[in-house]
Design a protein around this motif. Structure first.
Motif, PDB file in Angstrom:
ATOM      1  N   VAL A  34      -1.758  12.042  -8.022  1.00 51.83           N
ATOM      2  CA  VAL A  34      -3.024  11.574  -7.458  1.00 51.83           C
ATOM      3  C   VAL A  34      -2.885  11.439  -5.945  1.00 51.83           C
ATOM      4  N   ASP A  35      -3.766  12.116  -5.205  1.00 51.04           N
ATOM      5  CA  ASP A  35      -3.810  11.986  -3.754  1.00 51.04           C
ATOM      6  C   ASP A  35      -4.642  10.757  -3.404  1.00 51.04           C
ATOM      7  N   SER A  36      -4.261  10.076  -2.315  1.00 49.35           N
ATOM      8  CA  SER A  36      -4.989   8.867  -1.941  1.00 49.35           C
ATOM      9  C   SER A  36      -5.127   8.756  -0.429  1.00 49.35           C
ATOM     10  N   ARG A  37      -6.177   8.049  -0.042  1.00 51.66           N
ATOM     11  CA  ARG A  37      -6.428   7.699   1.357  1.00 51.66           C
ATOM     12  C   ARG A  37      -6.769   6.226   1.400  1.00 51.66           C
ATOM     13  N   VAL A  38      -6.495   5.587   2.532  1.00 49.52           N
ATOM     14  CA  VAL A  38      -6.746   4.157   2.681  1.00 49.52           C
ATOM     15  C   VAL A  38      -7.898   3.949   3.651  1.00 49.52           C
ATOM     16  N   TYR A  39      -8.842   3.075   3.264  1.00 48.98           N
ATOM     17  CA  TYR A  39     -10.000   2.762   4.103  1.00 48.98           C
ATOM     18  C   TYR A  39     -10.178   1.258   4.199  1.00 48.98           C
ATOM     19  N   GLU A  40     -10.767   0.829   5.291  1.00 47.40           N
ATOM     20  CA  GLU A  40     -11.175  -0.565   5.427  1.00 47.40           C
ATOM     21  C   GLU A  40     -12.350  -0.803   4.474  1.00 47.40           C
ATOM     22  N   PRO A  41     -12.507  -2.022   3.988  1.00 50.58           N
ATOM     23  CA  PRO A  41     -13.642  -2.307   3.089  1.00 50.58           C
ATOM     24  C   PRO A  41     -14.974  -1.939   3.744  1.00 50.58           C
TER      25      PRO A  41
ATOM     26  N   VAL B  71       0.833  -1.212   0.000  1.00 51.28           N
ATOM     27  CA  VAL B  71       0.000   0.000   0.000  1.00 51.28           C
ATOM     28  C   VAL B  71       0.866   1.260   0.000  1.00 51.28           C
ATOM     29  N   PRO B  72       1.925   1.338   0.834  1.00 53.63           N
ATOM     30  CA  PRO B  72       2.784   2.529   0.740  1.00 53.63           C
ATOM     31  C   PRO B  72       3.420   2.696  -0.638  1.00 53.63           C
ATOM     32  N   ALA B  73       3.783   1.578  -1.291  1.00 54.68           N
ATOM     33  CA  ALA B  73       4.363   1.658  -2.637  1.00 54.68           C
ATOM     34  C   ALA B  73       3.333   2.200  -3.631  1.00 54.68           C
ATOM     35  N   MET B  74       2.085   1.729  -3.533  1.00 58.17           N
ATOM     36  CA  MET B  74       1.035   2.234  -4.427  1.00 58.17           C
ATOM     37  C   MET B  74       0.801   3.723  -4.184  1.00 58.17           C
TER      38      MET B  74
ATOM     39  N   ALA C  97       2.871   5.970  -2.979  1.00 57.86           N
ATOM     40  CA  ALA C  97       4.007   6.756  -3.467  1.00 57.86           C
ATOM     41  C   ALA C  97       3.940   6.909  -4.985  1.00 57.86           C
ATOM     42  N   GLU C  98       3.596   5.856  -5.680  1.00 57.75           N
ATOM     43  CA  GLU C  98       3.498   5.927  -7.138  1.00 57.75           C
ATOM     44  C   GLU C  98       2.295   6.766  -7.576  1.00 57.75           C
ATOM     45  N   LEU C  99       1.197   6.672  -6.858  1.00 50.35           N
ATOM     46  CA  LEU C  99       0.044   7.530  -7.161  1.00 50.35           C
ATOM     47  C   LEU C  99       0.427   8.992  -6.990  1.00 50.35           C
ATOM     48  N   LYS C 100       1.133   9.307  -5.915  1.00 53.95           N
ATOM     49  CA  LYS C 100       1.573  10.685  -5.670  1.00 53.95           C
ATOM     50  C   LYS C 100       2.464  11.161  -6.816  1.00 53.95           C
ATOM     51  N   GLY C 101       3.321  10.283  -7.315  1.00 58.26           N
ATOM     52  CA  GLY C 101       4.171  10.610  -8.458  1.00 58.26           C
ATOM     53  C   GLY C 101       3.381  10.890  -9.725  1.00 58.26           C
ATOM     54  N   GLN C 102       2.171  10.352  -9.816  1.00 55.02           N
ATOM     55  CA  GLN C 102       1.284  10.595 -10.953  1.00 55.02           C
ATOM     56  C   GLN C 102       0.342  11.772 -10.689  1.00 55.02           C
TER      57      GLN C 102
ATOM     58  N   ALA D 169      13.341  -7.902  -6.668  1.00 58.55           N
ATOM     59  CA  ALA D 169      13.241  -6.445  -6.794  1.00 58.55           C
ATOM     60  C   ALA D 169      12.231  -5.936  -5.767  1.00 58.55           C
ATOM     61  N   GLY D 170      12.333  -4.686  -5.418  1.00 64.19           N
ATOM     62  CA  GLY D 170      11.432  -4.103  -4.431  1.00 64.19           C
ATOM     63  C   GLY D 170       9.992  -4.035  -4.929  1.00 64.19           C
ATOM     64  N   THR D 171       9.073  -4.054  -4.005  1.00 58.05           N
ATOM     65  CA  THR D 171       7.646  -3.992  -4.340  1.00 58.05           C
ATOM     66  C   THR D 171       7.334  -2.736  -5.147  1.00 58.05           C
ATOM     67  N   ARG D 172       7.930  -1.616  -4.774  1.00 59.27           N
ATOM     68  CA  ARG D 172       7.647  -0.371  -5.494  1.00 59.27           C
ATOM     69  C   ARG D 172       8.103  -0.457  -6.950  1.00 59.27           C
ATOM     70  N   ASN D 173       9.263  -1.079  -7.196  1.00 58.02           N
ATOM     71  CA  ASN D 173       9.727  -1.250  -8.578  1.00 58.02           C
ATOM     72  C   ASN D 173       8.763  -2.102  -9.386  1.00 58.02           C
ATOM     73  N   LYS D 174       8.160  -3.094  -8.744  1.00 56.27           N
ATOM     74  CA  LYS D 174       7.238  -3.985  -9.435  1.00 56.27           C
ATOM     75  C   LYS D 174       5.898  -3.304  -9.703  1.00 56.27           C
ATOM     76  N   ILE D 175       5.412  -2.523  -8.754  1.00 58.10           N
ATOM     77  CA  ILE D 175       4.060  -1.962  -8.845  1.00 58.10           C
ATOM     78  C   ILE D 175       4.015  -0.637  -9.606  1.00 58.10           C
ATOM     79  N   ALA D 176       5.151   0.046  -9.744  1.00 64.18           N
ATOM     80  CA  ALA D 176       5.193   1.365 -10.391  1.00 64.18           C
ATOM     81  C   ALA D 176       4.592   1.379 -11.797  1.00 64.18           C
ATOM     82  N   PRO D 177       4.986   0.476 -12.699  1.00 64.09           N
ATOM     83  CA  PRO D 177       4.403   0.539 -14.044  1.00 64.09           C
ATOM     84  C   PRO D 177       2.908   0.204 -14.066  1.00 64.09           C
ATOM     85  N   VAL D 178       2.455  -0.565 -13.104  1.00 65.89           N
ATOM     86  CA  VAL D 178       1.028  -0.917 -13.032  1.00 65.89           C
ATOM     87  C   VAL D 178       0.208   0.298 -12.622  1.00 65.89           C
TER      88      VAL D 178
END
Length: 191
Positions: free
Chosen positions: A101-108, A89-92, A94-99, A172-181
């Motif tokens: 996009v502001d984000s918040r995390v909520y329980e389902p 979630v922190p990796a997602m 950080a990548e959203l912020k780089g795009q 590789a780090g999670t952030r490297n994997k999730i960034a292009p997604v």
């Protein structure tokens, strides 16, 4: 005939001699001074391996579908307890912020009124022992992200799947994997 005792070289001459020998042999100061040069070599190899693992083959987004809606500037992430990789979630975010996009995390099931766009994700985590390590570590082997409006309408989706040969890219780090997604999810373009 009187024999004079040999004079000891001055400290500066000895230091220059030592530096010259170290330079000629290609050894760094630590290796030449260490009682265990092999240990110094092993530490250097470990550092090189860690660097190689962190920047291993770049990940790619796949199966991206983007419906061409207006760019998202803020969204909510629905936390998935079935994907317990602590840095996902922190990796997602950080990548959203780089795009931009502001984000918040909520329980389902919470925060439905506050959010117009939701990011939902699933992930597959595998365990293994990285090279030059002694213990098991979790790593992201697959992930699928999707953006939905609050009414459930799908805006976009994109995925990551580890390469079949798995090689060093596996570590590789999670952030490297999730960034292009994340980038493909927001922009619609796979790289």
């Amino acid at each position: 005939m009187r024999i004079r005792p040999a004079r000891r070289p001055r400290a500066s001459v000895r230091l220059i001699g030592f530096i010259g020998v170290a330079a000629l042999t290609g050894l760094g100061g630590c290796s030449a001074l260490s009682p265990l040069p092999a240990w110094e070599l092993l530490k250097g190899a470990g550092t090189a391996t860690s660097t190689a693992l962190a920047t291993a083959a770049p990940a790619k987004a796949s199966n991206t579908v983007h419906h061409g809606d207006a760019p998202v500037r803020t969204l909510c992430i629905e936390f998935n307890r079935n994907a317990p990789l602590e840095d996902l979630v922190p990796a997602m975010q950080a990548e959203l912020k780089g795009q931009g996009v502001d984000s918040r995390v909520y329980e389902p099931g919470t925060g439905l009124q506050q959010c117009g766009v939701w990011l939902r994700y699933v992930a597959t985590i595998e365990w293994g022992v990285p090279p030059m390590a002694s213990g098991y570590r979790a790593n992201l082997s697959a992930a699928s992200l999707s953006l939905h409006r609050s009414d459930g309408t799908l805006l976009s989706t994109s995925s990551y799947v580890a390469e079949e040969n798995f090689g060093l890219a596996r570590w590789a780090g999670t952030r490297n994997k999730i960034a292009p997604v994340v980038k493909a999810l927001i922009t619609g373009f796979q790289s």
